[in-house]
Design a protein around this motif. Structure first.
Motif: not given
Lengths: 125, 125
Positions: B26-29, B93-99
């Motif tokens: 849903d775009g919420i961290a 439902e969830y993912f981990v994102v690294l910049a």
């Protein structure tokens, strides 16, 4: 060096490469090189369908990048259970896409596309 | 180990890491860890906007994978001129994102997410 030779160089230099293609954002391939020994794998994975889908996503990100502050998109990689797909923009209209087995040499694949992209761009002018 | 500690481990172990987050589709961290020294970079890149956009794409690919023959999606990487973004599914439902900065350690980043994902999944149950 012609398209065909450049694509052959990529598939032969990257371990685990299944196929490589230059595609337009309309989903149509200009030229494709497939590794003969992995032809059945490519057929079973319905590689062309996956590439059209992933190419659409790359096109969408190319558009989105215009409103984001992160700069133009250069590269996209989509890794599924049975397939690793690396894509790199060649020109605003065309990209190069490389399919690898999950155990394939990901780093070498990225490198090969990075080196090939400017050469392919010259041919596409 | 709590979310927060796991995310801290990722940003401190990967050279060039700007920030890491666990996000829902849903775009919420749920939780974010930012490298303090690169806070201005994150702000200038409008990292949250980029993550929402790229997270949407990951969600779209997750759906598309159901009709493709390439298996469920595991990982997505989007590389733009100023930012490298690595994403890995943790649960449906969830993912981990690294910049990362473009000169950051891409290979180490992929490794860190691959190791962290199953541990984060346990916490999310």
């Amino acid at each position: 060096m012609a398209f065909s030779d450049q694509l052959s160089t990529i598939v032969t230099s990257v371990d685990g490469a299944i196929a490589v293609s230059i595609m337009g954002f309309d989903g149509i391939a200009i030229e494709t090189k497939q590794v003969p020994a992995l032809e059945q794998t490519a057929t079973a994975l319905e590689l062309q369908n996956a590439w059209v889908e992933f190419g659409n996503v790359l096109g969408q990100l190319k558009q989105a990048a215009q409103t984001l502050k992160t700069g133009p998109i250069a590269e996209l990689s989509v890794n599924t259970e049975k397939l690793v797909t690396l894509m790199r923009l060649v020109t605003p209209e065309y990209f190069v896409v490389l399919a690898l087995t999950p155990a394939g040499n990901y780093g070498k694949g990225r490198y090969a596309l990075r080196i090939a992209a400017p050469q392919l761009a010259k041919e596409l002018v």
